[in-house]
Design a protein around this motif. Structure first.
Motif, short mmCIF file in Angstrom:
data_model
loop_
_atom_site.label_atom_id
_atom_site.label_comp_id
_atom_site.label_asym_id
_atom_site.label_seq_id
_atom_site.Cartn_x
_atom_site.Cartn_y
_atom_site.Cartn_z
N VAL A 45 0.79 -1.17 0.06
CA VAL A 45 0.23 -0.17 0.15
C VAL A 45 0.97 1.10 -0.12
CG1 VAL A 45 -1.65 1.42 1.39
CG2 VAL A 45 -1.90 -1.28 1.06
N VAL A 46 1.68 1.16 0.80
CA VAL A 46 2.68 2.56 1.01
C VAL A 46 4.14 1.98 0.96
CG1 VAL A 46 3.40 4.61 2.29
CG2 VAL A 46 0.78 3.94 2.10
N HIS A 47 5.07 2.46 0.18
CA HIS A 47 6.55 1.93 0.15
C HIS A 47 7.01 3.49 -0.30
CE1 HIS A 47 10.10 0.33 -1.84
NE2 HIS A 47 10.33 0.49 -0.57
N TRP A 48 8.03 3.93 0.58
CA TRP A 48 9.04 5.22 0.46
C TRP A 48 10.49 4.57 0.55
CZ3 TRP A 48 6.60 9.27 -1.23
CH2 TRP A 48 5.35 9.53 -1.02
N ARG A 49 10.97 4.74 -0.47
CA ARG A 49 12.45 4.18 -0.78
C ARG A 49 13.21 5.73 -0.68
NH1 ARG A 49 15.87 3.67 -4.63
NH2 ARG A 49 14.27 3.86 -6.17
N VAL A 50 13.86 6.04 0.40
CA VAL A 50 14.68 7.04 0.89
C VAL A 50 16.06 6.69 0.57
CG1 VAL A 50 15.25 8.70 2.72
CG2 VAL A 50 13.14 7.59 2.80
N VAL A 51 16.72 7.57 -0.20
CA VAL A 51 18.14 7.58 -0.60
C VAL A 51 18.73 8.90 -0.02
CG1 VAL A 51 19.71 7.48 -2.41
CG2 VAL A 51 17.55 5.89 -2.59
N ASN A 52 20.04 8.91 0.51
CA ASN A 52 20.78 9.88 1.15
C ASN A 52 21.84 10.32 0.03
OD1 ASN A 52 21.51 12.16 2.84
ND2 ASN A 52 23.03 10.82 3.71
N VAL A 53 21.58 11.63 -0.43
CA VAL A 53 22.76 12.06 -1.42
C VAL A 53 23.38 11.33 -2.51
CG1 VAL A 53 24.43 14.08 -1.42
CG2 VAL A 53 22.91 14.13 0.41
N HIS A 54 24.64 10.75 -1.72
CA HIS A 54 25.25 10.01 -2.88
C HIS A 54 25.57 8.61 -1.85
CE1 HIS A 54 26.80 14.20 -3.80
NE2 HIS A 54 26.18 13.60 -4.88
N ASP A 55 24.64 7.97 -1.57
CA ASP A 55 24.88 6.47 -0.81
C ASP A 55 25.05 5.68 -1.78
OD1 ASP A 55 24.53 4.41 0.51
OD2 ASP A 55 22.50 4.77 1.37
N VAL A 56 26.27 4.90 -1.48
CA VAL A 56 26.57 4.01 -2.70
C VAL A 56 25.60 2.74 -2.66
CG1 VAL A 56 28.14 2.81 -1.02
CG2 VAL A 56 28.69 2.65 -3.63
N VAL A 57 25.10 2.29 -1.60
CA VAL A 57 24.32 1.00 -1.39
C VAL A 57 23.21 1.21 -2.52
CG1 VAL A 57 23.05 -0.58 0.14
CG2 VAL A 57 25.25 0.63 0.92
N PRO A 58 22.35 2.11 -2.75
CA PRO A 58 21.31 2.15 -3.56
C PRO A 58 21.51 1.92 -4.86
CG PRO A 58 20.93 3.81 -2.08
CD PRO A 58 22.26 3.15 -1.76
N THR A 59 22.81 2.05 -5.36
CA THR A 59 23.46 2.05 -6.89
C THR A 59 23.68 0.67 -6.95
OG1 THR A 59 25.67 2.33 -6.23
CG2 THR A 59 24.22 4.30 -6.64
N LEU A 60 23.74 -0.28 -6.17
CA LEU A 60 23.96 -1.90 -6.09
C LEU A 60 22.74 -2.82 -5.99
CD1 LEU A 60 27.06 -1.51 -3.65
CD2 LEU A 60 27.06 -1.46 -6.24
N PRO A 61 23.06 -3.84 -6.67
CA PRO A 61 23.75 -4.26 -7.70
C PRO A 61 23.58 -3.33 -8.99
CG PRO A 61 22.70 -6.22 -7.11
CD PRO A 61 22.00 -4.89 -6.30
N LEU A 62 24.55 -3.20 -9.67
CA LEU A 62 24.33 -2.04 -10.80
C LEU A 62 23.43 -2.42 -11.70
CD1 LEU A 62 28.21 -1.98 -12.08
CD2 LEU A 62 26.95 -0.30 -10.68
N ALA A 63 22.69 -1.38 -12.24
CA ALA A 63 21.59 -1.49 -13.37
C ALA A 63 22.52 -1.52 -14.55
CB ALA A 63 20.77 -0.20 -13.27
#
Length: 126
Positions: A45-63
């Motif tokens: 129902v509700v999902h917020w994926r929060v990313v901080n400035v240049h956080d490396v983890v959300p860039t993994l695994p690579l797209a």
């Protein structure tokens, strides 16, 4: 990996028909492929994926990396809230299905994974 586990657990709760389910993840890596992402977005129902400035983890695994021959099945779920600055605190809601080029960043930082909302995580010496 806490945010990735929270994503999987949330989906499990919805499959157990525990409703409504709300989840806020911080610094979540890509968890599944596009079909998983769409299923998750439709199921929760509700999902917020929060990313901080240049956080490396959300860039993994690579797209997929254009021009470099890297083809990846991994895909983020929507909705991304990208904090672009800590001082002053500023953010934007990223459009699209979780892989918006408007919220792409080249510079990556492990330190930005340890700090969200001006709260810094550390390991204390015991």
């Amino acid at each position: 990996l806490g945010a990735a586990i929270a994503t999987l657990a949330t989906l499990n709760f919805t499959r157990m028909q525990i409703q409504p389910v709300f989840v806020y993840t911080y610094g979540c890596p890509r968890v599944g492929n596009l079909e998983f992402s769409e299923y998750f977005t439709d199921s929760v129902v509700v999902h917020w994926r929060v990313v901080n400035v240049h956080d490396v983890v959300p860039t993994l695994p690579l797209a997929n990396v254009q021009g470099h021959g890297i083809i990846s099945p991994y895909h983020h779920s929507a909705i991304e809230i990208w904090y672009t600055s800590d001082e002053p605190l500023q953010y934007k809601q990223c459009p699209g299905n979780g892989e918006s080029v408007e919220c792409d960043y080249v510079e990556r930082s492990a330190n930005d994974h340890l700090e969200y909302m001006n709260l810094h995580e550390t390991c204390l010496d015991v």
